[in-house]
Motif scaffolding. Sequence first.
Motif, short mmCIF file in Angstrom:
data_model
loop_
_atom_site.label_atom_id
_atom_site.label_comp_id
_atom_site.label_asym_id
_atom_site.label_seq_id
_atom_site.Cartn_x
_atom_site.Cartn_y
_atom_site.Cartn_z
N ASP A 69 1.54 1.80 -2.90
CA ASP A 69 2.52 2.46 -2.04
C ASP A 69 2.13 3.94 -1.99
N TYR A 70 2.10 4.52 -0.81
CA TYR A 70 1.65 5.91 -0.67
C TYR A 70 2.64 6.92 -1.26
N GLN A 71 3.84 6.47 -1.61
CA GLN A 71 4.80 7.36 -2.25
C GLN A 71 4.92 7.08 -3.75
N CYS A 72 4.05 6.25 -4.27
CA CYS A 72 4.09 5.85 -5.67
C CYS A 72 3.39 6.90 -6.54
N GLU A 73 4.15 7.48 -7.48
CA GLU A 73 3.58 8.51 -8.35
C GLU A 73 2.50 7.95 -9.26
N ALA A 74 2.71 6.73 -9.76
CA ALA A 74 1.70 6.11 -10.62
C ALA A 74 0.41 5.87 -9.85
N CYS A 75 0.53 5.50 -8.56
CA CYS A 75 -0.65 5.33 -7.71
C CYS A 75 -1.38 6.66 -7.55
N LYS A 97 -16.53 -4.03 -4.53
CA LYS A 97 -15.93 -3.48 -3.32
C LYS A 97 -14.43 -3.39 -3.53
N LEU A 98 -13.79 -2.50 -2.78
CA LEU A 98 -12.36 -2.25 -2.95
C LEU A 98 -11.61 -2.53 -1.65
N VAL A 99 -10.49 -3.22 -1.76
CA VAL A 99 -9.61 -3.46 -0.62
C VAL A 99 -8.20 -3.03 -1.02
N PHE A 100 -7.57 -2.21 -0.18
CA PHE A 100 -6.21 -1.75 -0.43
C PHE A 100 -5.24 -2.59 0.39
N VAL A 101 -4.21 -3.11 -0.28
CA VAL A 101 -3.18 -3.91 0.38
C VAL A 101 -1.84 -3.22 0.17
N ASP A 102 -1.14 -2.94 1.25
CA ASP A 102 0.10 -2.18 1.18
C ASP A 102 1.23 -2.96 0.50
N LEU A 103 1.92 -2.28 -0.40
CA LEU A 103 3.16 -2.79 -0.98
C LEU A 103 4.20 -1.67 -0.87
N PRO A 104 4.66 -1.39 0.36
CA PRO A 104 5.54 -0.25 0.60
C PRO A 104 7.00 -0.59 0.31
N PHE A 105 7.49 -0.16 -0.85
CA PHE A 105 8.85 -0.53 -1.24
C PHE A 105 9.68 0.66 -1.72
N LEU A 106 9.08 1.84 -1.84
CA LEU A 106 9.78 2.95 -2.47
C LEU A 106 10.66 3.74 -1.51
N GLY A 107 10.43 3.64 -0.22
CA GLY A 107 11.23 4.39 0.73
C GLY A 107 10.81 4.10 2.15
N ASP A 109 9.66 6.11 4.38
CA ASP A 109 8.41 6.77 4.75
C ASP A 109 7.19 6.02 4.22
N SER A 110 7.39 5.18 3.22
CA SER A 110 6.27 4.38 2.70
C SER A 110 5.72 3.46 3.77
N ILE A 111 6.63 2.87 4.55
CA ILE A 111 6.24 1.93 5.60
C ILE A 111 5.51 2.66 6.72
N VAL A 112 6.06 3.79 7.14
CA VAL A 112 5.44 4.55 8.24
C VAL A 112 4.08 5.09 7.82
N ALA A 113 3.98 5.55 6.58
CA ALA A 113 2.70 6.07 6.08
C ALA A 113 1.64 4.97 6.09
N ALA A 114 2.04 3.76 5.68
CA ALA A 114 1.10 2.64 5.68
C ALA A 114 0.65 2.32 7.11
N GLN A 115 1.59 2.33 8.05
CA GLN A 115 1.24 2.08 9.44
C GLN A 115 0.26 3.14 9.95
N ALA A 116 0.48 4.38 9.52
CA ALA A 116 -0.37 5.49 9.98
C ALA A 116 -1.82 5.30 9.58
N THR A 117 -2.06 4.69 8.42
CA THR A 117 -3.45 4.50 7.98
C THR A 117 -4.21 3.58 8.93
N TYR A 118 -3.51 2.61 9.51
CA TYR A 118 -4.17 1.69 10.44
C TYR A 118 -4.33 2.33 11.82
#
Length: 232
Positions: A69-75, A97-107, A109-118
């Motif tokens: 999650d892009y708002q995750c402090e641990a991330c 190789k690395l693949v990032f899979v969105d788990l946007p649950f913190l807020g 803006d997490s969802i919108v930020a994930a959409q923005a990456t695509y």
Amino acid sequence: MNKKFAVVIAFAVLVTVVAITFSSYYFTVLEMQQYRPSVSEQTLDINLKNGSPVLGSENAPVTIIEFGDYQCEACYHWFHNTRADIIDNYIETGKAKLVFVDLPFLGSDSIVAAQATYCAEDQGKYWDYHNTLYNFQEEIDNGWASKDRLVAFAFNLDMNLDEFSDCLDTAKYNKRVKANYDEAVKQGAQGTPTFIIIAPDGSTTKIAGPQPYSAFVKVMSPLTSAVQIEQP
């Protein structure tokens, strides 16, 4: 009377110390359980078609899946403290190789930020945008990932702002982000970051939390030491 009072105070202090000690031990045990890698000999059916572009060689024998999650402090801490070593020693050497899979649950803006990456991926800048979000992360839903800021990040990366803004306004990748969220839940990711390491034989190791580089080496070194790496 004073003696009795002193005994009562001493007993209360003792109970408090014991309670604090037990509490500290209990939560330490919980943390150890949470971050202990778990290994499965079964091949998992993981759908990565909605995830990020692959970082590294498509032919790399080991796959690292990060649920985040892009708002995750641990991330954020994992990104700044562990990720670079993994890229240097495993991604760039062709071992993984690395693949990032969105788990946007913190807020929200997490969802919108994930959409923005695509939306950024449409212009060939997924990973640049991904890195920007983790470099500029602030408090959850405090406005740092609002639409205006997301567009500003795109501007800093020399992207076409009309195309990027239209992508956000139409929620072009809403279903893709939702599919990633569902996949993360299906794979048992209960928090972020969660990692699944897929070995060449399909067996998997799950790592929960912002583990240090040494934890990944312990898992990945045996997987890559005996594998012939294809050079580009």
